[in-house]
Write a protein that holds these residues in place. Sequence first.
Motif, PDB file in Angstrom:
ATOM      1  N   ALA A 158      37.775  28.925 111.780  1.00  0.00           N
ATOM      2  CA  ALA A 158      37.740  29.432 110.411  1.00  0.00           C
ATOM      3  C   ALA A 158      38.186  28.340 109.444  1.00  0.00           C
ATOM      4  O   ALA A 158      39.139  27.610 109.700  1.00  0.00           O
ATOM      5  CB  ALA A 158      38.645  30.654 110.281  1.00  0.00           C
ATOM      6  N   GLY A 159      37.466  28.234 108.337  1.00  0.00           N
ATOM      7  CA  GLY A 159      37.747  27.202 107.352  1.00  0.00           C
ATOM      8  C   GLY A 159      37.045  25.890 107.630  1.00  0.00           C
ATOM      9  O   GLY A 159      37.090  24.974 106.812  1.00  0.00           O
ATOM     10  N   THR A 215      33.781  31.425 107.671  1.00  0.00           N
ATOM     11  CA  THR A 215      34.468  32.566 108.309  1.00  0.00           C
ATOM     12  C   THR A 215      33.487  33.641 108.777  1.00  0.00           C
ATOM     13  O   THR A 215      33.727  34.834 108.594  1.00  0.00           O
ATOM     14  CB  THR A 215      35.486  33.203 107.341  1.00  0.00           C
ATOM     15  OG1 THR A 215      34.824  33.557 106.117  1.00  0.00           O
ATOM     16  CG2 THR A 215      36.652  32.283 107.056  1.00  0.00           C
ATOM     17  N   TRP A 219      32.815  34.404 111.847  1.00  0.00           N
ATOM     18  CA  TRP A 219      33.303  34.930 113.124  1.00  0.00           C
ATOM     19  C   TRP A 219      32.197  35.070 114.166  1.00  0.00           C
ATOM     20  O   TRP A 219      32.376  35.682 115.202  1.00  0.00           O
ATOM     21  CB  TRP A 219      34.089  36.226 112.939  1.00  0.00           C
ATOM     22  CG  TRP A 219      35.466  35.919 112.431  1.00  0.00           C
ATOM     23  CD1 TRP A 219      35.847  35.777 111.117  1.00  0.00           C
ATOM     24  CD2 TRP A 219      36.627  35.628 113.218  1.00  0.00           C
ATOM     25  NE1 TRP A 219      37.175  35.409 111.041  1.00  0.00           N
ATOM     26  CE2 TRP A 219      37.688  35.313 112.317  1.00  0.00           C
ATOM     27  CE3 TRP A 219      36.885  35.605 114.591  1.00  0.00           C
ATOM     28  CZ2 TRP A 219      38.957  34.979 112.746  1.00  0.00           C
ATOM     29  CZ3 TRP A 219      38.158  35.273 115.021  1.00  0.00           C
ATOM     30  CH2 TRP A 219      39.177  34.967 114.106  1.00  0.00           C
ATOM     31  N   SER A 276      39.654  28.455 118.164  1.00  0.00           N
ATOM     32  CA  SER A 276      40.108  29.468 117.219  1.00  0.00           C
ATOM     33  C   SER A 276      39.021  30.526 116.967  1.00  0.00           C
ATOM     34  O   SER A 276      38.613  31.212 117.905  1.00  0.00           O
ATOM     35  CB  SER A 276      40.556  28.792 115.918  1.00  0.00           C
ATOM     36  OG  SER A 276      41.278  29.681 115.102  1.00  0.00           O
ATOM     37  N   MET A 277      38.513  30.650 115.747  1.00  0.00           N
ATOM     38  CA  MET A 277      37.392  31.549 115.488  1.00  0.00           C
ATOM     39  C   MET A 277      36.218  31.216 116.403  1.00  0.00           C
ATOM     40  O   MET A 277      35.501  32.108 116.868  1.00  0.00           O
ATOM     41  CB  MET A 277      36.965  31.440 114.019  1.00  0.00           C
ATOM     42  CG  MET A 277      35.746  32.271 113.646  1.00  0.00           C
ATOM     43  SD  MET A 277      35.202  32.023 111.926  1.00  0.00           S
ATOM     44  CE  MET A 277      34.222  30.515 112.098  1.00  0.00           C
ATOM     45  N   ASN A 335      43.870  38.194 107.375  1.00  0.00           N
ATOM     46  CA  ASN A 335      43.509  36.787 107.488  1.00  0.00           C
ATOM     47  C   ASN A 335      41.999  36.556 107.624  1.00  0.00           C
ATOM     48  O   ASN A 335      41.258  37.422 108.060  1.00  0.00           O
ATOM     49  CB  ASN A 335      44.220  36.158 108.691  1.00  0.00           C
ATOM     50  CG  ASN A 335      45.727  36.181 108.558  1.00  0.00           C
ATOM     51  OD1 ASN A 335      46.359  37.191 108.800  1.00  0.00           O
ATOM     52  ND2 ASN A 335      46.312  35.066 108.160  1.00  0.00           N
ATOM     53  N   TRP A 336      41.584  35.346 107.250  1.00  0.00           N
ATOM     54  CA  TRP A 336      40.290  34.752 107.606  1.00  0.00           C
ATOM     55  C   TRP A 336      39.067  35.595 107.211  1.00  0.00           C
ATOM     56  O   TRP A 336      38.056  35.607 107.924  1.00  0.00           O
ATOM     57  CB  TRP A 336      40.241  34.444 109.110  1.00  0.00           C
ATOM     58  CG  TRP A 336      41.465  33.726 109.583  1.00  0.00           C
ATOM     59  CD1 TRP A 336      41.949  32.519 109.133  1.00  0.00           C
ATOM     60  CD2 TRP A 336      42.391  34.181 110.583  1.00  0.00           C
ATOM     61  NE1 TRP A 336      43.114  32.205 109.797  1.00  0.00           N
ATOM     62  CE2 TRP A 336      43.410  33.205 110.688  1.00  0.00           C
ATOM     63  CE3 TRP A 336      42.448  35.322 111.401  1.00  0.00           C
ATOM     64  CZ2 TRP A 336      44.472  33.328 111.574  1.00  0.00           C
ATOM     65  CZ3 TRP A 336      43.525  35.454 112.283  1.00  0.00           C
ATOM     66  CH2 TRP A 336      44.508  34.464 112.353  1.00  0.00           C
TER      67      TRP A 336
END
Length: 270
Positions: free
Chosen positions: A62-63, A95, A97, A140-141, A175-176
């Motif tokens: 994410a980001g 983001t 996902w 992460s994501m 978040n995110w």
Amino acid sequence: MKVIARLLLWICLVQTARAADVDTVSIVSQKMQRAYKCVVITPTSYKNGTQRYPVVYLLHGAGGNFANWVTNVPVIKELADTYQCMIVCPDGAVTSWYFDSPVDSSMRFETYVSKEIPQYIDQHYQTLPEPAHRAIAGLSMGGHGAMFLAIRHQDVFGAAGSMSGGVDFRPFPKNWDLKKRLGEPGPDGANWYDYTVLKQVDSLKSGALSIIIDCGVKDFFIDVNRDLHKKLLLAGIAHDYTERPGEHNWQYWANAVKYQLLFFHQFFQQ
């Protein structure tokens, strides 16, 4: 001194000539009616003939964006040479996902990454276009995305890896951009559960995928990764699981990706 300078120049030129090639391509999504950039790394030997190569899809967090991996971990170019594979780094729209959002029709990244991008790569590059030679991993994501997509699309991916993966995001409702992608979480995240990796395990059979998971012990995702590990164990699903010192940062991922690419290399050799 002139001889030494010429020698150093020659060494630099040889090393440059042997480096894996890095392309940035634009891949259109028919589903979303727009294009996103994607990094494609091909090993040095790619330009020497018609040999076909296995492919590892490597997702950002994410980001981030499509360039994160090759910028922050340039050693992956050398690893593409070492393991004689292609590495493809898609864009996840900051983001997304990596699922098809139930509340935002402009976000169809499950379709994009699991279908449209592999189709493009197989059409434009010398790939081995079958699950036995196609793996997906991410941080992460992207760790969530890799596991989520591989479990749901076993006709596309034969192996999956997660590094510091957000494999269950229900503990992080603020978040995110998760609410933008999934709507309100509901009591205890009930409305989000179907989109977690934890839920996808219910449809996974042992041996269907080769799986590698790792997370740093000081990472804020360590508890959800431990939960995933326990659920896989209870379901009798074979997988590699590692905890090592580290946090949620590029220092950890730059190390972790070396193990994951070795794991995928061994999978491709079966």
